[in-house]
Design a protein around this motif. Structure first.
Motif, PDB file in Angstrom:
ATOM      1  N   UNK A   1      46.085  41.884  45.206  1.00 14.80           N
ATOM      2  CA  UNK A   1      46.184  41.333  46.564  1.00 14.80           C
ATOM      3  C   UNK A   1      44.852  40.711  46.971  1.00 14.80           C
ATOM      4  N   UNK A   2      43.758  41.405  46.649  1.00 13.72           N
ATOM      5  CA  UNK A   2      42.444  40.906  47.051  1.00 13.72           C
ATOM      6  C   UNK A   2      42.101  39.589  46.373  1.00 13.72           C
ATOM      7  N   UNK A   3      42.386  39.458  45.086  1.00 10.75           N
ATOM      8  CA  UNK A   3      42.020  38.205  44.402  1.00 10.75           C
ATOM      9  C   UNK A   3      42.853  37.022  44.889  1.00 10.75           C
ATOM     10  N   UNK A   4      43.963  37.305  45.543  1.00  8.46           N
ATOM     11  CA  UNK A   4      44.795  36.235  46.103  1.00  8.46           C
ATOM     12  C   UNK A   4      44.534  36.020  47.589  1.00  8.46           C
ATOM     13  N   UNK A   5      43.369  36.477  48.061  1.00  4.35           N
ATOM     14  CA  UNK A   5      43.018  36.272  49.469  1.00  4.35           C
ATOM     15  C   UNK A   5      42.850  34.777  49.734  1.00  4.35           C
TER      16      UNK A   5
ATOM     17  N   UNK B   1      43.580  51.438  51.196  1.00  4.24           N
ATOM     18  CA  UNK B   1      43.121  51.208  49.835  1.00  4.24           C
ATOM     19  C   UNK B   1      43.357  49.748  49.469  1.00  4.24           C
ATOM     20  N   UNK B   2      42.285  49.064  49.056  1.00  5.19           N
ATOM     21  CA  UNK B   2      42.421  47.671  48.640  1.00  5.19           C
ATOM     22  C   UNK B   2      43.082  47.599  47.272  1.00  5.19           C
TER      23      UNK B   2
ATOM     24  N   UNK C   1      38.317  51.014  46.660  1.00  9.40           N
ATOM     25  CA  UNK C   1      37.662  50.684  47.924  1.00  9.40           C
ATOM     26  C   UNK C   1      38.638  50.955  49.065  1.00  9.40           C
ATOM     27  N   UNK C   2      38.193  51.793  49.995  1.00 10.06           N
ATOM     28  CA  UNK C   2      38.991  52.155  51.164  1.00 10.06           C
ATOM     29  C   UNK C   2      38.311  51.610  52.409  1.00 10.06           C
TER      30      UNK C   2
END
Length: 181
Positions: A159-163, A154-155, A90-91
């Motif tokens: 990192x995303x799951x630790x938002x 780029x996601x 995902x960008x």
């Protein structure tokens, strides 16, 4: 070049544009690149994206970091974790609002039109897409998307799951509204 018109609307028994998107994602062997501002896909499209990515297809989504509506932004983000976990890339574009509705697959077929990758476009709106069966056009479109991917962020799954937890709450609350967004 050969071009096919695909349209759908709420007065039809099934969504031809949803079937088009589903088929392009499922039939891709090497890659499927998608640029779309509203990714609120519904179960069948989510599964198609996941299966393609898990089978080794390079699945990439390009969308704006910020939508034109905060509820839509959070609803779209509520789908990111499950897609990232399956290997979908995902960008996010942060310099402006991306409003393109494009899919290109395997240097052979592409579609450009009005259909968002969301339930509303598939079930409630009148939509029309052009399907272009031309290798040169698909390659040119792919190269344009690759340029846009390079300027996007780029996601990263970890990192995303630790938002922050409040992002997860906003996403969950916004997702309730997904059938009408």
């Amino acid at each position: 070049m050969t071009v096919q018109t695909v349209h759908s609307g709420p007065d039809e028994d099934f969504s031809a544009t949803k079937q088009l998107y589903f088929s392009l994602i499922n039939e891709a062997q090497e890659y499927v690149y998608i640029a779309n501002p509203y990714i609120i896909p519904g179960e069948s499209i989510i599964e198609a994206l996941q299966v393609s990515a898990l089978s080794g297809v390079d699945v990439r989504l390009l969308l704006s970091d910020q939508s034109d509506n905060n509820i839509v932004t959070w609803c779209v983000r509520s789908y990111f974790e499950t897609l990232l976990q399956a290997g979908v890339k995902i960008y996010l574009i942060s310099d402006g609002f991306l409003h393109s509705k494009i899919i290109v697959a395997d240097d052979t077929v592409s579609t450009v039109g009005t259909t968002n990758l969301d339930i509303r476009s598939f079930e409630q709106n009148y939509e029309v897409n052009m399907v272009i069966y031309d290798d040169a056009f698909a390659i040119a479109l792919k190269n344009n998307l690759l340029h846009d991917f390079n300027r996007g962020n780029l996601l990263d799954y970890h990192t995303f799951i630790n938002r922050p937890w409040w992002h997860k709450i906003k996403e969950g609350l916004a997702k309730i509204w997904s059938p009408v967004l």
